[in-house]
Design an enzyme around this catalytic site. Structure first.
Site, PDB file in Angstrom:
ATOM      1  N   ARG A 170      46.241  35.624  27.150  1.00  0.00           N
ATOM      2  CA  ARG A 170      46.208  36.875  26.384  1.00  0.00           C
ATOM      3  C   ARG A 170      46.192  36.523  24.898  1.00  0.00           C
ATOM      4  O   ARG A 170      46.649  35.447  24.496  1.00  0.00           O
ATOM      5  CB  ARG A 170      47.440  37.731  26.696  1.00  0.00           C
ATOM      6  CG  ARG A 170      47.616  38.098  28.165  1.00  0.00           C
ATOM      7  CD  ARG A 170      48.917  38.866  28.367  1.00  0.00           C
ATOM      8  NE  ARG A 170      49.136  39.236  29.757  1.00  0.00           N
ATOM      9  CZ  ARG A 170      49.789  38.506  30.652  1.00  0.00           C
ATOM     10  NH1 ARG A 170      50.299  37.332  30.287  1.00  0.00           N
ATOM     11  NH2 ARG A 170      49.949  38.922  31.892  1.00  0.00           N
ATOM     12  N   LYS A 198      53.963  37.904  28.793  1.00  0.00           N
ATOM     13  CA  LYS A 198      54.645  39.191  28.790  1.00  0.00           C
ATOM     14  C   LYS A 198      55.950  39.087  29.565  1.00  0.00           C
ATOM     15  O   LYS A 198      56.061  38.328  30.533  1.00  0.00           O
ATOM     16  CB  LYS A 198      53.752  40.252  29.441  1.00  0.00           C
ATOM     17  CG  LYS A 198      52.513  40.574  28.644  1.00  0.00           C
ATOM     18  CD  LYS A 198      51.564  41.462  29.413  1.00  0.00           C
ATOM     19  CE  LYS A 198      52.142  42.841  29.646  1.00  0.00           C
ATOM     20  NZ  LYS A 198      51.160  43.731  30.308  1.00  0.00           N
ATOM     21  N   HIS A 268      40.298  39.970  25.636  1.00  0.00           N
ATOM     22  CA  HIS A 268      40.608  40.273  27.036  1.00  0.00           C
ATOM     23  C   HIS A 268      39.377  40.103  27.927  1.00  0.00           C
ATOM     24  O   HIS A 268      39.506  39.816  29.118  1.00  0.00           O
ATOM     25  CB  HIS A 268      41.176  41.686  27.164  1.00  0.00           C
ATOM     26  CG  HIS A 268      42.335  41.752  28.103  1.00  0.00           C
ATOM     27  ND1 HIS A 268      43.556  41.146  27.845  1.00  0.00           N
ATOM     28  CD2 HIS A 268      42.469  42.319  29.330  1.00  0.00           C
ATOM     29  CE1 HIS A 268      44.380  41.359  28.852  1.00  0.00           C
ATOM     30  NE2 HIS A 268      43.738  42.059  29.769  1.00  0.00           N
ATOM     31  N   ARG A 271      39.462  36.680  29.043  1.00  0.00           N
ATOM     32  CA  ARG A 271      40.454  36.551  30.125  1.00  0.00           C
ATOM     33  C   ARG A 271      39.852  36.999  31.454  1.00  0.00           C
ATOM     34  O   ARG A 271      40.031  36.348  32.482  1.00  0.00           O
ATOM     35  CB  ARG A 271      41.680  37.382  29.765  1.00  0.00           C
ATOM     36  CG  ARG A 271      42.809  37.364  30.782  1.00  0.00           C
ATOM     37  CD  ARG A 271      44.031  38.034  30.158  1.00  0.00           C
ATOM     38  NE  ARG A 271      45.048  38.417  31.128  1.00  0.00           N
ATOM     39  CZ  ARG A 271      45.984  37.599  31.608  1.00  0.00           C
ATOM     40  NH1 ARG A 271      46.002  36.335  31.215  1.00  0.00           N
ATOM     41  NH2 ARG A 271      46.878  38.021  32.465  1.00  0.00           N
ATOM     42  N   HIS A 294      50.137  36.760  36.204  1.00  0.00           N
ATOM     43  CA  HIS A 294      50.393  38.086  36.755  1.00  0.00           C
ATOM     44  C   HIS A 294      51.647  38.070  37.616  1.00  0.00           C
ATOM     45  O   HIS A 294      51.864  37.134  38.395  1.00  0.00           O
ATOM     46  CB  HIS A 294      49.220  38.558  37.621  1.00  0.00           C
ATOM     47  CG  HIS A 294      48.002  38.916  36.828  1.00  0.00           C
ATOM     48  ND1 HIS A 294      46.723  38.886  37.350  1.00  0.00           N
ATOM     49  CD2 HIS A 294      47.860  39.319  35.537  1.00  0.00           C
ATOM     50  CE1 HIS A 294      45.857  39.256  36.427  1.00  0.00           C
ATOM     51  NE2 HIS A 294      46.520  39.515  35.322  1.00  0.00           N
ATOM     52  N   TYR A 303      39.944  41.501  40.014  1.00  0.00           N
ATOM     53  CA  TYR A 303      38.878  40.547  39.729  1.00  0.00           C
ATOM     54  C   TYR A 303      38.061  40.245  40.978  1.00  0.00           C
ATOM     55  O   TYR A 303      36.881  39.919  40.885  1.00  0.00           O
ATOM     56  CB  TYR A 303      39.460  39.258  39.141  1.00  0.00           C
ATOM     57  CG  TYR A 303      40.160  39.497  37.834  1.00  0.00           C
ATOM     58  CD1 TYR A 303      39.438  39.834  36.708  1.00  0.00           C
ATOM     59  CD2 TYR A 303      41.541  39.444  37.731  1.00  0.00           C
ATOM     60  CE1 TYR A 303      40.072  40.097  35.497  1.00  0.00           C
ATOM     61  CE2 TYR A 303      42.185  39.700  36.530  1.00  0.00           C
ATOM     62  CZ  TYR A 303      41.447  40.024  35.421  1.00  0.00           C
ATOM     63  OH  TYR A 303      42.082  40.291  34.236  1.00  0.00           O
TER      64      TYR A 303
END
Length: 343
Positions: A170, A198, A268, A271, A294, A303
């Protein structure tokens, strides 16, 4: 007779101070960006409510924040006045609901108030199609700084794009990489980078062997706690810097790759590109989940949905149905033609 304690628990300011100053920072240990987002939400909300109710900000009480006035704040101020997206509106509502939940936990007298606030529904948003770059496009993007960029920062920009594609990082993870987060072998080989993601999650990604030659000069004679990527003022790069960087080089190569404009190139998008290329190469989805950082595999499944190569491979494995086409034309049907002529 009301005691000082029973008086202060009625005021919004008393609880906001605890919520923003202690709960988010110490109890929840939320990231700096989340804290800033929540703080901005209530900065706007208290001003809005004060103007609507004609009550001074320091005199606002919890019960002044009604369900109706929150809805008006979201619809009139956030969406119309600020022209914010539905997604931004929902983020502001999430902050307000989080405060309501905190207040009900700390002060049961406001459970019913909390219930009313939490009844406010989030708005549904239109899910934009996720885009990703082809191999030729991402390679051209990474090479663009070396032939089109400022010579002083060409190598830096080249490394940033390659690193983003290698790791699927990110933009917030890229700007927060420190020199000490990179571990390179003594001899030419694969290094690793630790990314701070995150929710304060960390993950380590391997780096291509080529990074040995690229990162060594960038890291020489620098302290481990220094930020790896610096701007022209020798300060850490910002999210905005990275966005501008990607847009600039995307615009340059879009002359050769016109389809790139429709893919809305951004950090992004790179990504998304990493994830899709990993899946197309046969990497299992759980490995991709760990690679991208994730928490839930449901997030990674998007994806699998967008990978056109995978869909085409799956279709080729299925036998085509034995579709028979008639060589007879409808005009040859004499009965039908006679019926039409009689109309």
């Amino acid at each position: 007779m009301k005691t000082p304690h029973t008086t202060k628990i009625n005021y919004l300011g008393y609880w906001l101070k605890l919520f923003l100053g202690e709960y988010l920072t110490s109890t929840r240990n939320m990231s700096h960006n989340t804290q800033a987002s929540y703080r901005d939400t209530f900065r706007m909300l208290v001003v809005f409510v004060s103007e609507k109710t004609n009550i001074a900000i320091d005199r606002l009480k919890i019960n002044d924040i009604t369900k109706e006035i929150v809805l008006t704040f979201l619809d009139e101020f956030i969406e119309k006045t600020r022209n914010a997206s539905i997604s931004s509106r929902n983020q502001r509502l999430t902050a307000i609901k989080s405060f309501a939940k905190f207040l009900a936990w700390k002060c049961p007298e406001y459970i019913d108030w909390c219930h009313q606030i939490r009844l406010i529904p989030s708005k549904k948003t239109t899910q934009k199609q996720i885009t990703y770059m082809d191999r030729e496009e991402i390679e051209a993007l990474a090479e663009a700084p070396l032939s089109n960029g400022n010579q002083k920062y060409a190598e830096r920009d080249h490394i940033i794009i390659l690193l983003m594609y290698n790791t699927g990082a990110r933009v917030s993870e890229v700007i927060n990489i420190h020199v000490g987060d990179i571990v390179m072998p003594k001899k030419r080989g694969m290094g690793t980078v630790t990314l701070h993601g995150k929710g304060r999650h960390e993950r380590t990604c391997p780096l291509w062997v080529d990074f040995w030659d690229l990162l060594k000069p960038l890291m020489e004679r620098r302290e481990p706690d220094e930020f790896l990527f610096l701007n022209r003022f020798n300060r850490p790069m910002t999210r905005h810097c990275i966005y501008i960087l990607i847009k600039k080089y995307s615009d340059i190569i879009s002359r050769k790759y016109p389809n790139l404009k429709g893919k809305r190139p951004s950090p992004h998008t790179i990504r998304h590109t990493t994830a899709t290329h990993l899946l197309n190469s046969g990497t299992d989805i759980n490995t991709v989940r760990n690679w991208l950082g994730h928490t839930s595999i449901d997030t990674t499944n998007i994806y699998a949905e967008i990978s056109m190569d995978q869909k085409m491979k799956a279709l080729k494995k299925c036998e085509s149905p034995n579709i028979k086409t008639s060589s007879r034309k409808w005009g040859d049907d004499k009965e039908l033609m006679a019926f039409l002529d009689s109309l």
